[in-house]
Enzyme design. Structure first.
Site, PDB file in Angstrom:
ATOM      1  N   HIS A 114      -5.633 -13.401   9.912  1.00  0.00           N
ATOM      2  CA  HIS A 114      -5.055 -12.175   9.340  1.00  0.00           C
ATOM      3  C   HIS A 114      -4.932 -12.235   7.810  1.00  0.00           C
ATOM      4  O   HIS A 114      -5.518 -11.381   7.114  1.00  0.00           O
ATOM      5  CB  HIS A 114      -3.734 -11.849  10.040  1.00  0.00           C
ATOM      6  CG  HIS A 114      -2.889 -10.830   9.350  1.00  0.00           C
ATOM      7  ND1 HIS A 114      -3.303  -9.529   9.149  1.00  0.00           N
ATOM      8  CD2 HIS A 114      -1.655 -10.915   8.796  1.00  0.00           C
ATOM      9  CE1 HIS A 114      -2.347  -8.870   8.494  1.00  0.00           C
ATOM     10  NE2 HIS A 114      -1.343  -9.690   8.266  1.00  0.00           N
ATOM     11  N   HIS A 170       0.748 -13.859   2.005  1.00  0.00           N
ATOM     12  CA  HIS A 170       1.724 -12.768   2.112  1.00  0.00           C
ATOM     13  C   HIS A 170       2.694 -12.899   3.286  1.00  0.00           C
ATOM     14  O   HIS A 170       3.806 -12.373   3.220  1.00  0.00           O
ATOM     15  CB  HIS A 170       1.034 -11.397   2.120  1.00  0.00           C
ATOM     16  CG  HIS A 170       0.468 -10.971   3.434  1.00  0.00           C
ATOM     17  ND1 HIS A 170      -0.806 -11.276   3.846  1.00  0.00           N
ATOM     18  CD2 HIS A 170       1.015 -10.264   4.461  1.00  0.00           C
ATOM     19  CE1 HIS A 170      -1.022 -10.776   5.045  1.00  0.00           C
ATOM     20  NE2 HIS A 170       0.066 -10.155   5.460  1.00  0.00           N
ATOM     21  N   ASP A 171       2.309 -13.602   4.351  1.00  0.00           N
ATOM     22  CA  ASP A 171       3.229 -13.754   5.487  1.00  0.00           C
ATOM     23  C   ASP A 171       3.864 -15.150   5.565  1.00  0.00           C
ATOM     24  O   ASP A 171       4.546 -15.457   6.543  1.00  0.00           O
ATOM     25  CB  ASP A 171       2.500 -13.447   6.812  1.00  0.00           C
ATOM     26  CG  ASP A 171       2.408 -11.943   7.103  1.00  0.00           C
ATOM     27  OD1 ASP A 171       3.340 -11.205   6.723  1.00  0.00           O
ATOM     28  OD2 ASP A 171       1.412 -11.509   7.726  1.00  0.00           O
ATOM     29  N   GLU A 191       7.833 -14.879   5.199  1.00  0.00           N
ATOM     30  CA  GLU A 191       8.396 -14.119   6.321  1.00  0.00           C
ATOM     31  C   GLU A 191       8.289 -14.876   7.645  1.00  0.00           C
ATOM     32  O   GLU A 191       9.197 -14.823   8.476  1.00  0.00           O
ATOM     33  CB  GLU A 191       7.644 -12.779   6.423  1.00  0.00           C
ATOM     34  CG  GLU A 191       8.321 -11.755   7.295  1.00  0.00           C
ATOM     35  CD  GLU A 191       7.630 -10.388   7.175  1.00  0.00           C
ATOM     36  OE1 GLU A 191       7.625  -9.822   6.065  1.00  0.00           O
ATOM     37  OE2 GLU A 191       7.097  -9.915   8.186  1.00  0.00           O
ATOM     38  N   ASP A 192       7.215 -15.580   7.841  1.00  0.00           N
ATOM     39  CA  ASP A 192       6.906 -16.113   9.177  1.00  0.00           C
ATOM     40  C   ASP A 192       6.815 -17.632   9.294  1.00  0.00           C
ATOM     41  O   ASP A 192       6.546 -18.146  10.390  1.00  0.00           O
ATOM     42  CB  ASP A 192       5.566 -15.526   9.687  1.00  0.00           C
ATOM     43  CG  ASP A 192       5.629 -14.019   9.896  1.00  0.00           C
ATOM     44  OD1 ASP A 192       6.735 -13.495  10.069  1.00  0.00           O
ATOM     45  OD2 ASP A 192       4.565 -13.375   9.874  1.00  0.00           O
ATOM     46  N   ASP A 227      -2.826  -5.037   4.051  1.00  0.00           N
ATOM     47  CA  ASP A 227      -2.118  -5.548   5.247  1.00  0.00           C
ATOM     48  C   ASP A 227      -2.097  -4.474   6.340  1.00  0.00           C
ATOM     49  O   ASP A 227      -2.423  -4.726   7.505  1.00  0.00           O
ATOM     50  CB  ASP A 227      -0.697  -5.935   4.826  1.00  0.00           C
ATOM     51  CG  ASP A 227       0.093  -6.671   5.892  1.00  0.00           C
ATOM     52  OD1 ASP A 227      -0.506  -7.286   6.794  1.00  0.00           O
ATOM     53  OD2 ASP A 227       1.345  -6.649   5.808  1.00  0.00           O
TER      54      ASP A 227
HETATM   55  N1  LIG Z   1      -2.078  -5.243  15.114  1.00  0.00           N
HETATM   56  C1  LIG Z   1      -1.716  -6.501  15.379  1.00  0.00           C
HETATM   57  N2  LIG Z   1      -0.646  -7.051  14.729  1.00  0.00           N
HETATM   58  C2  LIG Z   1      -0.313  -8.326  15.014  1.00  0.00           C
HETATM   59  C3  LIG Z   1      -1.031  -9.088  15.957  1.00  0.00           C
HETATM   60  N3  LIG Z   1      -0.484 -10.326  16.002  1.00  0.00           N
HETATM   61  C4  LIG Z   1       0.513 -10.346  15.133  1.00  0.00           C
HETATM   62  N4  LIG Z   1       0.650  -9.140  14.513  1.00  0.00           N
HETATM   63  C5  LIG Z   1       1.658  -8.808  13.501  1.00  0.00           C
HETATM   64  O1  LIG Z   1       2.664  -8.029  14.137  1.00  0.00           O
HETATM   65  C6  LIG Z   1       3.317  -7.224  13.137  1.00  0.00           C
HETATM   66  C7  LIG Z   1       3.507  -5.825  13.716  1.00  0.00           C
HETATM   67  O2  LIG Z   1       4.299  -5.904  14.864  1.00  0.00           O
HETATM   68  P1  LIG Z   1       5.779  -5.332  14.895  1.00  0.00           P
HETATM   69  O3  LIG Z   1       6.319  -5.538  16.262  1.00  0.00           O
HETATM   70  O4  LIG Z   1       5.741  -3.940  14.343  1.00  0.00           O
HETATM   71  O5  LIG Z   1       6.564  -6.197  13.835  1.00  0.00           O
HETATM   72  P2  LIG Z   1       7.332  -7.583  13.935  1.00  0.00           P
HETATM   73  O6  LIG Z   1       6.344  -8.594  14.476  1.00  0.00           O
HETATM   74  O7  LIG Z   1       7.706  -7.842  12.512  1.00  0.00           O
HETATM   75  O8  LIG Z   1       8.518  -7.388  14.816  1.00  0.00           O
HETATM   76  C8  LIG Z   1       2.454  -7.237  11.878  1.00  0.00           C
HETATM   77  O9  LIG Z   1       3.197  -7.986  10.929  1.00  0.00           O
HETATM   78  P3  LIG Z   1       2.973  -7.934   9.331  1.00  0.00           P
HETATM   79  O10 LIG Z   1       1.574  -8.374   9.023  1.00  0.00           O
HETATM   80  O11 LIG Z   1       4.100  -8.664   8.713  1.00  0.00           O
HETATM   81  O12 LIG Z   1       2.995  -6.425   8.903  1.00  0.00           O
HETATM   82  P4  LIG Z   1       4.067  -5.250   9.064  1.00  0.00           P
HETATM   83  O13 LIG Z   1       3.691  -4.573  10.359  1.00  0.00           O
HETATM   84  O14 LIG Z   1       5.451  -5.823   9.090  1.00  0.00           O
HETATM   85  O15 LIG Z   1       3.816  -4.404   7.898  1.00  0.00           O
HETATM   86  C9  LIG Z   1       1.176  -7.952  12.358  1.00  0.00           C
HETATM   87  O16 LIG Z   1       0.550  -8.758  11.373  1.00  0.00           O
HETATM   88  C10 LIG Z   1      -2.146  -8.482  16.634  1.00  0.00           C
HETATM   89  O17 LIG Z   1      -2.801  -9.077  17.484  1.00  0.00           O
HETATM   90  N5  LIG Z   1      -2.434  -7.192  16.313  1.00  0.00           N
HETATM   91 MN   LIG Z   2       0.657  -9.252   7.388  1.00  0.00          MN
END
Ligand SMILES: Nc1nc2c(ncn2[C@@H]2O[C@H](COP(=O)(O)OP(=O)(O)O)[C@@H](OP(=O)(O)OP(=O)(O)O)[C@H]2O)c(=O)[nH]1
Ligand SMILES: [Mn+2]
Length: 179
Positions: free
Chosen positions: A35, A61-62, A65-66, A122
């Site tokens: 990602h 970027h993550d 946070e992660d 992102d």
């Molecule tokens: N579409 C998708 N997303 C996935 C997958 N695996 C992990 N993610 C991550 O999950 C986040 C979106 O899921 P949510 O349920 O909305 O958020 P949360 O994980 O923070 O609770 C994104 O975080 P983020 O990058 O921090 O972005 P943001 O949504 O917080 O802006 C995304 O990168 C996947 O297989 N598909």
């Molecule tokens: Mn991200």
């Protein structure tokens, strides 16, 4: 290794090490590092971004946070600009999810141009990923809700990069949403 190439290799190696135990939520459990690498690639190959600090921030970027990465650690290793951009795109995970999502929409408008670029890429990556396959346990309603929320965030990032914004607008249009 102080060349731009060397700096980017050091950065991607750091991110890969930090995310090494994480997987994406797709059924194939794709390595998480795909990602951040893909987000940086969207910026360089689609958005025309050449600012190395923005590309580094995309790769990282993550991490705060992660993973166990701290802003201080990023500042010491990659400098204040990269550390600041990552801070700007880091959600406060201590907030309840609804509140965190609301804050992200409001905060988007206040971000620096560099942070806005990372946020656009992102969202573009994550929306494409949702079109590719549904994360484990997500209903079609939850997928749609993510598109709706992402459109609210992207609305507050407008005027930053026309190529990325047009590609995002196209994905929103396919879902009946406008920017
Ligand atoms: N579409 C998708 N997303 C996935 C997958 N695996 C992990 N993610 C991550 O999950 C986040 C979106 O899921 P949510 O349920 O909305 O958020 P949360 O994980 O923070 O609770 C994104 O975080 P983020 O990058 O921090 O972005 P943001 O949504 O917080 O802006 C995304 O990168 C996947 O297989 N598909
Ligand atoms: Mn991200």
């Amino acid at each position: 290794m102080n060349s731009e190439a060397g700096i980017l290799i050091e950065t991607v190696n750091f991110a890969a090490d930090k995310h090494r135990k994480q997987r994406r939520k797709d059924p194939e459990e794709t390595p998480y590092i795909n990602h951040p690498i893909g987000v940086a690639r969207i910026l360089s190959h689609e958005g025309g971004v050449t600012d190395v600090e923005v590309l580094q921030a995309a790769l990282l970027h993550d991490t705060v946070e992660d993973t166990d990465t701290t802003p201080t650690e990023l500042e010491a290793k990659f400098g204040p600009v990269v550390a600041r951009i990552v801070q700007e795109v880091t959600d406060d995970k201590s907030l309840p999810k609804r509140e965190r999502k609301r804050v992200q929409v409001e905060h988007a408008a206040q971000c620096s141009r560099q942070a806005k670029l990372v946020k656009l890429a992102d969202k573009l990556y994550n929306l494409r990923d949702l079109n590719r396959c549904t994360p484990v346990g997500w209903s079609s309603e939850r997928v749609h809700e993510y598109f709706v929320w992402a459109s609210e965030v992207v609305r507050n990032l407008k005027g930053t990069n026309s190529v990325l914004e047009e590609k995002l607008a196209e994905l929103f249009q396919e879902r009946g949403l406008t920017l």
